[in-house]
Design a protein around this motif. Structure first.
Motif, short mmCIF file in Angstrom:
data_model
loop_
_atom_site.label_atom_id
_atom_site.label_comp_id
_atom_site.label_asym_id
_atom_site.label_seq_id
_atom_site.Cartn_x
_atom_site.Cartn_y
_atom_site.Cartn_z
N ASN A 3 0.78 -0.99 -0.07
CA ASN A 3 0.03 -0.03 0.03
C ASN A 3 1.05 1.10 0.09
O ASN A 3 1.26 1.64 1.07
N GLN A 4 1.25 1.73 -1.20
CA GLN A 4 2.00 2.84 -1.17
C GLN A 4 0.93 4.13 -1.19
O GLN A 4 0.23 4.32 -2.07
N LEU A 5 1.11 5.00 -0.08
CA LEU A 5 0.42 6.42 0.22
C LEU A 5 0.84 7.46 -0.72
O LEU A 5 2.09 7.59 -0.56
N PHE A 6 0.19 7.96 -1.69
CA PHE A 6 0.58 9.28 -2.21
C PHE A 6 -0.05 10.44 -1.58
O PHE A 6 -1.41 10.23 -1.48
N ILE A 7 0.41 11.45 -1.23
CA ILE A 7 -0.06 12.65 -0.83
C ILE A 7 0.42 13.88 -1.62
O ILE A 7 1.46 14.20 -1.94
N TYR A 8 -0.54 14.74 -1.67
CA TYR A 8 -0.41 15.96 -2.18
C TYR A 8 0.48 17.07 -1.39
O TYR A 8 0.03 17.21 -0.46
N ASN A 9 1.68 17.21 -1.92
CA ASN A 9 2.43 18.29 -0.98
C ASN A 9 2.32 19.71 -1.47
O ASN A 9 2.52 19.94 -2.74
N SER A 10 1.81 20.45 -0.80
CA SER A 10 1.68 22.04 -1.05
C SER A 10 2.99 22.64 -1.60
O SER A 10 2.74 23.61 -2.06
N LEU A 11 3.88 21.96 -0.87
CA LEU A 11 5.33 22.86 -1.32
C LEU A 11 5.68 22.35 -2.56
O LEU A 11 6.12 23.26 -3.36
N SER A 12 5.87 21.19 -2.92
CA SER A 12 6.43 20.63 -4.47
C SER A 12 5.10 21.02 -5.62
O SER A 12 5.08 20.71 -6.72
N ARG A 13 3.67 21.31 -4.97
CA ARG A 13 2.47 21.23 -5.70
C ARG A 13 2.37 20.01 -6.61
O ARG A 13 2.06 20.03 -7.81
N LYS A 14 2.56 18.63 -5.96
CA LYS A 14 2.30 17.66 -6.81
C LYS A 14 2.19 16.56 -5.58
O LYS A 14 2.63 16.71 -4.63
N LYS A 15 1.45 15.34 -6.14
CA LYS A 15 1.50 14.45 -5.14
C LYS A 15 2.80 13.40 -5.46
O LYS A 15 3.60 13.58 -6.10
N GLU A 16 3.24 13.12 -3.94
CA GLU A 16 4.39 12.47 -3.79
C GLU A 16 4.07 11.04 -3.03
O GLU A 16 3.14 10.95 -2.25
#
Ligand code: ZN
Length: 491
Positions: A3-16
């Motif tokens: 289960n790889q969780l991806f979260i949107y990082n407001s700093l890079s402005r993309k899902k990581e």
């Protein structure tokens, strides 16, 4: 990891892809409420958003230290360094000790959060309990050369900071624009530049909340508490920092500057922000007269509300939107959420009663992976909920005997619904027709005794039990293989 969780990082402005710094340990900090009024919808959204993340990370076997602060000092009326302290103002108006205001609304916030089934954080530090740490943090900013003192107040030198690091990396604002857009507020002439922000403010003679320091008797600036308490409890660098989108600028931007000044780099790996809530299409705010508290929602006592809404309906309604989308509250939308939630709970009850068969028409693995996929994709709760609703159709077909399921898949499906609905989405069936678990066990015990009395043709006892239960609002339905019952009145 499966289960790889991806979260949107407001700093890079993309899902990581989420990677914990010290797996399996995760440090997570969320800006909590400024406690000078009853908790309202605007408080519920970040609390619920990060509650889902907290629950899901734990489900993925991370050990999470979740810090959510209480702001009880330093948050001035206009969010910059101007105006009265929000708590001190309330205290003055109500003739209370500021800490009475803090305690009263902290209690009220906790009550509302528990009603919403929001789990308690691991640590809930108060800004006023960390004055010394904040003063030490200022010392370190002085050492790095980005603080200056004027008339007993201390400010952060944004321009100087911008020359070494870049100010505005989170919000994308550039200093030149800020320069022309920042009003020169009264009492701000102490600052070298209008966009500088206060680290310590000298208290005016009538300011209620004040502490001694080497600079003056005063109080810390609002942005300082989160940098200080975040790094105190989670380390110089930690995994996740969350909060409402309204905090992105200036609050979180200033936090980044403070921490970078001291540590040479931003303390936070993933910045997460939930979007805002509107009410009937209007921005919420006290001055607009549409600030509806959570207590109002739960009691229905507000002119904008047609009826009372249960905490679970409010929670479910919020989860039907992605946390990064704006969300509009209306009676209509809440009523439909209420019905949807009831349908979900009814489906789960039906699932509990399904009988297994020797063959299976259900592709459990595929269904399970769709559910995980939704949450792994930046906590997409609306997609997860839509999968759970799709599953209800199959549950219905199972009930009607159109399709079958073998016992392994049935057990897996039952536990999947329990895991996702109760444990991760945190939705609990409060007003089930059977009352609390204890009530249900007691009633079933009594009804079993009645059943035995009937079999022994002791109709006197069996009628006596029936009458007693009926008078308590319990409806008994005799069936050929036993009985069923429902709680008609819950008074
Ligand atoms: Zn904060």
């Amino acid at each position: 990891m499966e289960n790889q969780l991806f979260i949107y990082n407001s700093l890079s402005r993309k899902k990581e892809a989420f990677k914990a710094l010290n797996s399996p340990h995760v440090g997570m900090y969320v800006c909590g409420p400024t406690v000078y009024g009853n908790a309202h919808l605007g408080h519920a959204r970040p609390a619920i958003t990060f509650d889902i993340l907290f629950r899901y990370l734990q489900h993925l076997d991370y050990k999470v230290r979740y810090v959510r602060n209480i702001t009880d000092v330093g948050h001035l009326e206009n969010d910059m360094d101007d105006g009265e302290d929000k708590i001190a103002k309330k205290a003055r108006l109500e003739r209370l000790e500021p800490m009475e205001v803090v305690q009263y609304y902290t209690n009220s916030y906790h009550r509302s959060m528990r009603q919403l089934n929001v789990l308690d954080p691991s640590i809930e530090p108060q800004a006023s309990g960390h004055i010394i740490e904040q003063q030490q943090f200022i010392d370190r900013i002085f050492e790095s050369g980005f603080a200056y003192e004027k008339n007993g107040s201390v400010y952060f030198d944004v321009k100087k900071y911008n020359e070494k690091y870049k100010y505005g990396i989170l919000s994308g604002r550039v200093l030149e624009d800020l320069q022309s857009n920042t009003r020169n507020l009264e009492g701000q002439d102490e600052k070298k530049n209008p966009f500088d922000f206060a680290l310590w403010k000298k208290a005016s003679p009538d300011h209620l909340m004040r502490w001694p320091s080497k600079w003056s008797v005063g109080f810390p600036g609002w942005h300082l508490e989160c940098s200080t308490m975040g790094t105190k409890y989670l380390g110089d660098e930690f995994d996740i920092h969350g909060g409402g989108l309204d905090l992105l600028f200036p609050h979180h931007e200033c936090e980044i500057a403070q921490s970078t000044a001291v540590h040479g780099k931003s303390s936070v790996r993933y910045w997460m922000h939930n979007n805002m809530i509107t009410l009937n299409g209007q921005k919420m705010g006290k001055s607009l007269g549409n600030a509806v508290s959570l207590d109002d929602f739960f009691s229905g006592k507000h002119p904008l509300l047609e009826k009372a809404y249960s905490p679970m309906s409010v929670r479910f309604f919020m989860l039907q939107a992605h946390y990064r989308s704006p969300l509009d509250f209306s009676n209509e939308a809440l009523i439909s959420a209420e019905k949807g939630l009831e349908r979900l709970f009814r489906g789960i009850e039906t699932l509990e009663k399904i009988q297994p068969s020797s063959k299976s028409d259900i592709d459990f693995k595929q269904f399970e992976s769709k559910c995980y996929h939704a949450l792994n994709d930046d906590l997409n709760t609306p997609i997860l909920i839509s999968h759970l609703f799709d599953g209800l159709k199959q549950i219905n077909d199972l009930k009607e005997g159109k399709i079958s399921i073998h016992s392994d898949d049935l057990n897996n499906l039952q536990s999947l619904y329990k895991t996702f609905v109760e444990n991760i989405l945190g939705l609990i069936h409060e007003n089930s027709g059977k009352g609390s678990e204890l009530t249900a066990v007691l009633i079933e015990t009594i009804l079993t005794i009645r059943q035995e009395a009937k079999l022994k043709k002791n109709f006197e006892t069996s009628d006596q039990i029936r009458n007693a239960l009926t008078s308590l609002g319990i409806e008994i339905k005799d069936k050929k293989d036993g009985f069923d019952w429902e709680l008609k009145s819950t008074t």
